[in-house]
Design a protein around this motif. Structure first.
Motif, PDB file in Angstrom:
ATOM      1  N   GLY A 175       7.563   7.450   3.117  1.00 38.21           N
ATOM      2  CA  GLY A 175       6.908   7.049   4.350  1.00 38.21           C
ATOM      3  C   GLY A 175       7.771   7.362   5.558  1.00 38.21           C
TER       4      GLY A 175
ATOM      5  N   THR B 120       7.950  -0.494  12.832  1.00 43.86           N
ATOM      6  CA  THR B 120       6.737  -0.015  12.152  1.00 43.86           C
ATOM      7  C   THR B 120       7.136   1.011  11.104  1.00 43.86           C
ATOM      8  OG1 THR B 120       5.317  -0.404  14.060  1.00 43.86           O
ATOM      9  CG2 THR B 120       4.527   1.191  12.468  1.00 43.86           C
TER      10      THR B 120
ATOM     11  N   THR C 147       5.525   3.251   7.362  1.00 44.93           N
ATOM     12  CA  THR C 147       4.378   3.554   6.507  1.00 44.93           C
ATOM     13  C   THR C 147       4.820   3.603   5.053  1.00 44.93           C
ATOM     14  OG1 THR C 147       4.724   5.940   6.736  1.00 44.93           O
ATOM     15  CG2 THR C 147       3.161   4.921   8.264  1.00 44.93           C
TER      16      THR C 147
ATOM     17  N   GLN D  80       3.261   5.157   1.256  1.00 43.05           N
ATOM     18  CA  GLN D  80       2.233   6.032   0.660  1.00 43.05           C
ATOM     19  C   GLN D  80       1.887   5.451  -0.713  1.00 43.05           C
ATOM     20  OE1 GLN D  80       2.154   7.991   4.005  1.00 43.05           O
ATOM     21  NE2 GLN D  80       0.808   8.595   2.329  1.00 43.05           N
ATOM     22  N   GLN D  81       0.792   4.717  -0.778  1.00 41.83           N
ATOM     23  CA  GLN D  81       0.450   4.034  -2.027  1.00 41.83           C
ATOM     24  C   GLN D  81      -0.583   4.812  -2.841  1.00 41.83           C
ATOM     25  OE1 GLN D  81      -0.642  -0.001  -0.742  1.00 41.83           O
ATOM     26  NE2 GLN D  81       1.431  -0.590  -1.321  1.00 41.83           N
TER      27      GLN D  81
ATOM     28  N   THR E 111      -2.598   9.717  -2.042  1.00 36.35           N
ATOM     29  CA  THR E 111      -2.087   8.398  -1.653  1.00 36.35           C
ATOM     30  C   THR E 111      -2.847   7.879  -0.438  1.00 36.35           C
ATOM     31  OG1 THR E 111      -0.394   9.347  -0.184  1.00 36.35           O
ATOM     32  CG2 THR E 111       0.287   8.849  -2.438  1.00 36.35           C
ATOM     33  N   GLN E 112      -2.777   6.565  -0.275  1.00 33.60           N
ATOM     34  CA  GLN E 112      -3.313   5.918   0.922  1.00 33.60           C
ATOM     35  C   GLN E 112      -2.128   5.539   1.801  1.00 33.60           C
ATOM     36  OE1 GLN E 112      -6.499   5.303   1.999  1.00 33.60           O
ATOM     37  NE2 GLN E 112      -5.478   4.529   3.830  1.00 33.60           N
ATOM     38  N   THR E 113      -2.199   5.946   3.065  1.00 32.55           N
ATOM     39  CA  THR E 113      -1.124   5.561   3.992  1.00 32.55           C
ATOM     40  C   THR E 113      -1.377   4.133   4.451  1.00 32.55           C
ATOM     41  OG1 THR E 113      -1.007   7.837   4.770  1.00 32.55           O
ATOM     42  CG2 THR E 113       0.048   6.163   6.153  1.00 32.55           C
ATOM     43  N   LYS E 114      -0.369   3.301   4.295  1.00 30.15           N
ATOM     44  CA  LYS E 114      -0.457   1.930   4.801  1.00 30.15           C
ATOM     45  C   LYS E 114       0.589   1.813   5.915  1.00 30.15           C
ATOM     46  CE  LYS E 114      -1.389  -1.466   1.871  1.00 30.15           C
ATOM     47  NZ  LYS E 114      -1.116  -2.336   0.710  1.00 30.15           N
ATOM     48  N   THR E 115       0.179   1.315   7.064  1.00 28.43           N
ATOM     49  CA  THR E 115       1.114   1.206   8.188  1.00 28.43           C
ATOM     50  C   THR E 115       1.464  -0.264   8.392  1.00 28.43           C
ATOM     51  OG1 THR E 115      -0.063   3.050   9.187  1.00 28.43           O
ATOM     52  CG2 THR E 115       1.490   1.878  10.600  1.00 28.43           C
ATOM     53  N   VAL E 116       2.733  -0.571   8.286  1.00 29.10           N
ATOM     54  CA  VAL E 116       3.193  -1.962   8.379  1.00 29.10           C
ATOM     55  C   VAL E 116       3.949  -2.142   9.694  1.00 29.10           C
ATOM     56  CG1 VAL E 116       4.573  -3.768   7.265  1.00 29.10           C
ATOM     57  CG2 VAL E 116       3.471  -1.986   5.865  1.00 29.10           C
TER      58      VAL E 116
ATOM     59  N   SER F 259       6.251  -5.008  11.561  1.00 29.47           N
ATOM     60  CA  SER F 259       6.881  -6.278  11.179  1.00 29.47           C
ATOM     61  C   SER F 259       7.811  -6.810  12.267  1.00 29.47           C
ATOM     62  CB  SER F 259       7.651  -6.104   9.872  1.00 29.47           C
ATOM     63  OG  SER F 259       8.811  -5.364  10.084  1.00 29.47           O
TER      64      SER F 259
END
Ligand code: NAD
Length: 499
Positions: free
Chosen positions: A125, A137, A139, A141-142, A474-479, A481
């Motif tokens: 990510g 922030t 990412t 890759q799930q 993969t699905q990009t997830k953006t975190v 925190s």
């Protein structure tokens, strides 16, 4: 059913099982018509069982450490290397291509397995510190879940290996539907993948035709689908699977043009045209099927005919220059298109229809065939022939050649032969085709890059292998925190937009 001929098994939840279907097809040696095996058209229950095994296996596979996934493909690439000769022999027997070409087919797939072994450097990510004060922030890759692949007959080793290694290395589980015309080498590769340690349910295989493909397109538990094959079938698959909410990539048909400028190295250019036009009997999505001869290069046709005529046609296991077509039906179709070319006014410079291969009178052989004076509107120009037929078109300028290529519905591969850097650069910039070769006739990208395509040759944004496939599988997830430092925080409510 006769017991003398082996049956091809399904792979469900780690077990190679016999199908319960009553619908079986023969797998036939195209050089001899010998029936090598029988392949089942899997039942809807079997497709469901494969998908549900993959769904269950995903629960733990997605959490497998990235290093463990990588090591599995390190082992797999070694097993493929160790079994290369056997794999090539199976491939040649059922598909027809020469043994040398069959090894190339396996090798190009092996390179993708090596790429999958590098997953630790690929599935990464991004991270940005302090996007607001004290806020970061990043990412991840799930993996998506259950993915599926549908493959064509012409590369039964390479194309399945484009798909399941990368999908599984990313943490997905997989259901593969190989071509029903030559599933044997694919199954041997699948056996080796299991031997390498792929756990039960992570890789599953179902066999079949349109009904199984449609079931995969519709299945609600499949999240992404990769297809390689013809444009009409790929377009159907893209629409149907997209409608069912899946992520889809379809790599499809071709009509690859090569431009030959009069300043090209003649000997090199003609040898490359003959190799890429007739190798694998023209059954490559990257075959050159149209040569656009510019200006004085049109005078090179007699030499091209001499080179094409010299090619040896025979059974793939004898390593001639080209083997048979996949089936009697494919042979009849190609012969019909050659007849149509003559009828529509193209000049037949070399006719491969009557080729004789002693001892293999029943093989699906067509020899190298050359047409000159070919024009858009003729069936041999408008259709993907997928046989050893090279069409020659004459034009006056590079601009005219580029215009012709950009007007073709397909955009899979193209090449230019020239000594001029300026001409090559103009071509590279203006041509609307996925794979571009400059003095290279079949530019199938190595797995550091992704296979691509334009217009009628590809649907979906992201291609197989390379970096693009990581995004596909993969699905990009953006975190975003924030960690509060209790001593310093004000405890005030903030009602403005976040951050
Ligand atoms: P095909 O489209 O006939 O078959 C491909 C797959 O689709 C097979 O698994 C087959 O079982 C299934 N299928 C066939 N008919 C179907 C239908 N009506 N409904 C649903 N599924 C169906 O292709 P093929 O003849 O096996 O392969 C040759 C084609 O593949 C050529 O057009 C070639 O250019 C193309 N190809 C493209 C690439 C690329 O990367 N762009 C690579 C290799 C081959």
């Amino acid at each position: 059913m006769s017991t003398a001929v082996p049956t091809i098994k399904l792979l469900i939840n780690g077990e190679f099982v016999e199908s319960n279907t009553s619908d079986w097809r023969d797998v036939v040696n195209p050089a001899t018509q010998q029936v090598l095996a029988r392949v089942p058209m899997a039942t809807p229950e079997e497709v469901d069982a494969a998908v549900s095994a993959a769904k269950e296996a995903f629960k733990s596979w997605k959490k497998t450490p990235i290093g463990a996934r990588a090591r599995l493909f390190l082992k797999y690439q070694q097993l493929i290397r160790d079994n290369m000769k056997e794999l090539a022999a199976i491939l040649t027997a059922e598909q027809g291509k020469t043994l040398a070409d069959a090894e190339g087919d396996v090798f190009r797939g092996l390179e993708v397995v090596e790429h999958a072994a590098n997953i630790g450097n690929l599935q990464l990510g991004e991270h940005a510190e302090n996007v607001a004060s004290g806020v970061d922030t990043y990412t991840v890759q799930q993996p998506l879940g259950v993915c599926a692949g549908i493959t064509p007959f012409n590369f039964p080793a390479m194309i399945p290996l484009w798909m399941f290694p990368m999908a599984i290395a990313c943490g997905n589980t997989f259901v593969l539907k190989p071509s029903e015309q030559d599933p044997m080498v694919t199954m041997r590769l699948v056996e080796l993948a299991i031997e390498a340690g792929i756990p039960p349910g992570v890789l599953n295989v179902v066999h079949g035709g349109p009904e199984v493909v449609n079931a995969l397109c519709d299945h609600p538990d499949i999240k992404a689908l990769s297809f390689v094959g013809s444009t009409p079938v790929g377009t159907h698959v893209y629409q149907r699977a997209s409608q069912a909410g899946k992520r889809v990539q379809c790599m499809m048909g071709a009509k690859n043009h090569a431009i030959v400028l009069p300043d090209a190295n003649k000997e090199q250019a003609l040898n490359q045209l003959v190799g890429a036009g007739f190798g694998a009997a023209g059954q490559r999505c990257m075959a050159i099927s149209v040569a656009v001869l510019v200006g004085e290069a049109q005078g090179w046709i007699p030499e091209l005919v001499v080179k094409a005529r010299a090619l040896k046609v025979g059974p793939g296991r004898d390593n001639p220059d080209l083997g048979p077509l996949i089936s009697p039906r494919a042979r009849a179709r190609v012969a019909g298109l050659i007849a149509k070319g003559i009828e529509q006014g193209a000049k037949l410079e070399l006719d491969g229809r009557a080729v004789q291969v002693p001892g293999h009178e029943h093989g699906n052989f067509v020899g190298p065939t050359l047409f000159s004076g070919v024009k858009p509107g003729m069936a041999i120009y408008d259709q993907e022939i997928f046989g050893p037929v090279l069409c020659l078109v004459g034009v006056d300028s590079l601009d005219e050649a580029i215009e012709l290529i950009n007007a073709n519905p397909h955009g899979n591969g193209t090449a230019i032969f020239t000594q001029s850097g300026a001409a090559a650069r103009k071509f590279q910039e203006e041509i609307d085709v996925g794979q571009v070769g400059i003095n290279v006739p079949i530019p199938v990208p190595v797995p550091l890059f992704s296979f691509t395509g334009s217009r009628g040759s590809k649907l979906g944004d992201l291609g197989p292998y390379g970096k693009q496939v990581i995004l596909f599988y993969t699905q990009t997830k953006t975190v975003t925190s924030r960690w509060f430092d209790d001593a310093a925080s004000s405890g005030k409510v903030n009602t403005t937009i976040a951050l």
